[in-house]
Scaffold this active site. Sequence first.
Site, PDB file in Angstrom:
ATOM      1  N   TYR A  37       0.820  -1.212   0.000  1.00 14.63           N
ATOM      2  CA  TYR A  37       0.000   0.000   0.000  1.00 14.63           C
ATOM      3  C   TYR A  37       0.855   1.263   0.000  1.00 14.63           C
ATOM      4  O   TYR A  37       0.325   2.369  -0.037  1.00 14.63           O
ATOM      5  CB  TYR A  37      -1.088  -0.004   1.076  1.00 14.63           C
ATOM      6  CG  TYR A  37      -0.758  -0.364   2.507  1.00 14.63           C
ATOM      7  CD1 TYR A  37       0.408   0.038   3.143  1.00 14.63           C
ATOM      8  CD2 TYR A  37      -1.701  -1.076   3.249  1.00 14.63           C
ATOM      9  CE1 TYR A  37       0.649  -0.272   4.461  1.00 14.63           C
ATOM     10  CE2 TYR A  37      -1.473  -1.388   4.582  1.00 14.63           C
ATOM     11  CZ  TYR A  37      -0.288  -0.980   5.192  1.00 14.63           C
ATOM     12  OH  TYR A  37      -0.043  -1.280   6.506  1.00 14.63           O
TER      13      TYR A  37
ATOM     14  N   LYS B 136       4.843   3.699   5.132  1.00 11.88           N
ATOM     15  CA  LYS B 136       5.521   2.747   4.238  1.00 11.88           C
ATOM     16  C   LYS B 136       5.857   3.409   2.898  1.00 11.88           C
ATOM     17  O   LYS B 136       6.872   3.064   2.265  1.00 11.88           O
ATOM     18  CB  LYS B 136       4.656   1.514   4.011  1.00 11.88           C
ATOM     19  CG  LYS B 136       4.465   0.626   5.247  1.00 11.88           C
ATOM     20  CD  LYS B 136       5.737  -0.060   5.688  1.00 11.88           C
ATOM     21  CE  LYS B 136       5.438  -1.165   6.718  1.00 11.88           C
ATOM     22  NZ  LYS B 136       6.675  -1.793   7.237  1.00 11.88           N
TER      23      LYS B 136
HETATM   24  P1  NAP Z   1       4.736  -8.301  13.947  1.00 10.83           P
HETATM   25  O1  NAP Z   1       4.749  -9.753  14.253  1.00 10.83           O
HETATM   26  O2  NAP Z   1       3.674  -7.439  14.557  1.00 10.83           O
HETATM   27  O3  NAP Z   1       6.159  -7.752  14.356  1.00 10.83           O
HETATM   28  C1  NAP Z   1       6.420  -6.429  14.580  1.00 10.83           C
HETATM   29  C2  NAP Z   1       7.743  -6.391  15.348  1.00 10.83           C
HETATM   30  O4  NAP Z   1       8.138  -5.031  15.489  1.00 10.83           O
HETATM   31  C3  NAP Z   1       7.645  -7.006  16.722  1.00 10.83           C
HETATM   32  O5  NAP Z   1       8.644  -7.996  16.835  1.00 10.83           O
HETATM   33  C4  NAP Z   1       7.926  -5.857  17.676  1.00 10.83           C
HETATM   34  O6  NAP Z   1       8.757  -6.298  18.740  1.00 10.83           O
HETATM   35  C5  NAP Z   1       8.678  -4.879  16.788  1.00 10.83           C
HETATM   36  N1  NAP Z   1       8.466  -3.483  17.182  1.00 10.83           N
HETATM   37  C6  NAP Z   1       7.291  -2.809  17.185  1.00 10.83           C
HETATM   38  N2  NAP Z   1       7.495  -1.556  17.626  1.00 10.83           N
HETATM   39  C7  NAP Z   1       8.826  -1.456  17.911  1.00 10.83           C
HETATM   40  C8  NAP Z   1       9.637  -0.399  18.409  1.00 10.83           C
HETATM   41  N3  NAP Z   1       9.124   0.811  18.722  1.00 10.83           N
HETATM   42  N4  NAP Z   1      10.970  -0.646  18.571  1.00 10.83           N
HETATM   43  C9  NAP Z   1      11.488  -1.857  18.277  1.00 10.83           C
HETATM   44  N5  NAP Z   1      10.766  -2.888  17.798  1.00 10.83           N
HETATM   45  C10 NAP Z   1       9.443  -2.676  17.628  1.00 10.83           C
HETATM   46  O7  NAP Z   1       4.701  -7.947  12.383  1.00 10.83           O
HETATM   47  P2  NAP Z   1       4.907  -8.879  11.090  1.00 10.83           P
HETATM   48  O8  NAP Z   1       3.574  -9.262  10.584  1.00 10.83           O
HETATM   49  O9  NAP Z   1       5.928  -9.924  11.364  1.00 10.83           O
HETATM   50  O10 NAP Z   1       5.475  -7.804  10.070  1.00 10.83           O
HETATM   51  C11 NAP Z   1       6.866  -7.625   9.882  1.00 10.83           C
HETATM   52  C12 NAP Z   1       7.052  -6.553   8.821  1.00 10.83           C
HETATM   53  O11 NAP Z   1       6.379  -6.945   7.625  1.00 10.83           O
HETATM   54  C13 NAP Z   1       6.484  -5.198   9.209  1.00 10.83           C
HETATM   55  O12 NAP Z   1       7.325  -4.171   8.708  1.00 10.83           O
HETATM   56  C14 NAP Z   1       5.137  -5.174   8.497  1.00 10.83           C
HETATM   57  O13 NAP Z   1       4.688  -3.856   8.221  1.00 10.83           O
HETATM   58  C15 NAP Z   1       5.485  -5.922   7.229  1.00 10.83           C
HETATM   59  N6  NAP Z   1       4.324  -6.557   6.548  1.00 10.83           N
HETATM   60  C16 NAP Z   1       3.785  -7.707   7.035  1.00 10.83           C
HETATM   61  C17 NAP Z   1       2.755  -8.338   6.337  1.00 10.83           C
HETATM   62  C18 NAP Z   1       2.156  -9.669   6.795  1.00 10.83           C
HETATM   63  O14 NAP Z   1       1.388 -10.286   6.059  1.00 10.83           O
HETATM   64  N7  NAP Z   1       2.468 -10.180   7.977  1.00 10.83           N
HETATM   65  C19 NAP Z   1       2.250  -7.753   5.174  1.00 10.83           C
HETATM   66  C20 NAP Z   1       2.813  -6.554   4.724  1.00 10.83           C
HETATM   67  C21 NAP Z   1       3.859  -5.978   5.410  1.00 10.83           C
HETATM   68  P3  NAP Z   1       8.562  -5.799  20.255  1.00 10.83           P
HETATM   69  O15 NAP Z   1       7.108  -5.886  20.563  1.00 10.83           O
HETATM   70  O16 NAP Z   1       9.398  -6.778  21.040  1.00 10.83           O
HETATM   71  O17 NAP Z   1       9.110  -4.394  20.298  1.00 10.83           O
END
Ligand code: NAP
Length: 294
Positions: A163, A178
């Site tokens: 997006y 993003k």
């Molecule tokens: P997730 O499981 O929610 O992981 C987010 C991570 O970011 C957590 O490990 C969290 O760790 C860390 N985090 C959040 N705020 C933080 C901060 N202020 N400082 C340091 N660490 C922080 O997300 P995910 O689904 O694996 O996504 C990973 C990436 O892929 C992201 O950039 C997301 O936008 C992108 N993405 C994912 C999807 C999908 O289908 N899953 C699709 C499009 C894009 P703590 O809580 O320990 O800080």
Amino acid sequence: MTPPGLDAPPPLGASALPAGTYAGQVVVVTGGGTGLGKAIATEFGRLGAAVGIASRDPDHRAAGVASVEAAGGTALGVACDIRDADAIAGAFDTITAELGPINALINNAAGNFPVPAEDMSPNAWRTVVDIVLNGTFLCSRDLARRLIPDGKPGAIVNVGASYAWTGGPGFAHSAAAKAGVKNLTETLAVEWAPYGIRVNGLVPGLIPHADEVAAIAAVPGKYIGQDDRVPAGRVGEPRELAWAATYLCSPYASYISGHSLVVDGANWQRRHTVQPAFTPIREQLGRPPFGQGG
Ligand code: NAP
């Protein structure tokens, strides 16, 4: 008959890169203790990297370290809120002292939740932009300031979202951030190529995992028929994204910089010849009309 869609990936544990590709290298993965970040950290560890996992929650970091170690790698969890430049410097200092100088950085950490724009609080907007865009910049800047004076090459991968190109109804904060990350990727690639630092984007599609935050998991209908909603005929596997990350940082991607690689089974370009009926975002999220309890 429904056509078969894209092939399933090779099994977890397989790798296209030679064993030991990252031996002697230190890779930092922000948010590397959950979901896609954990999968990315694990694949770098499998290929011999010492992996620094930087995030806020000690349980998350411990899970990331355990996953890397289970794949035969070395990992260190460091407390870090990527909104804070001093905290990043401290975390990167610790990783450097414990594992060695940092060679690569995966800006994976993000915060996100769906909300119609008119309902979004200033704090919600600022928080998501602060983590996603400012955090990505601050971590990148910190690594560059370590590499450039030493004349050391490096690689940065910024995890994005499609997006960034299209806009993201229900996710105005994250989509705008993003888009900023994608633009930043292109700027930094040009500024830092003379120093041997490559900067690329990596864009996941629909890749479910066990750590999805409650607000995302609660989107109505999210888990119904997921495979059927992708041209590929299946959702992605975390390792498919992780393999792309290890490729982009490797010597085999030595002339790739400023590119955003989308790993989404051709989902974001999909169009119908006649679009399905339009559903406003409040309705998609099951919210009452604005001002009527919403
Ligand atoms: P997730 O499981 O929610 O992981 C987010 C991570 O970011 C957590 O490990 C969290 O760790 C860390 N985090 C959040 N705020 C933080 C901060 N202020 N400082 C340091 N660490 C922080 O997300 P995910 O689904 O694996 O996504 C990973 C990436 O892929 C992201 O950039 C997301 O936008 C992108 N993405 C994912 C999807 C999908 O289908 N899953 C699709 C499009 C894009 P703590 O809580 O320990 O800080």
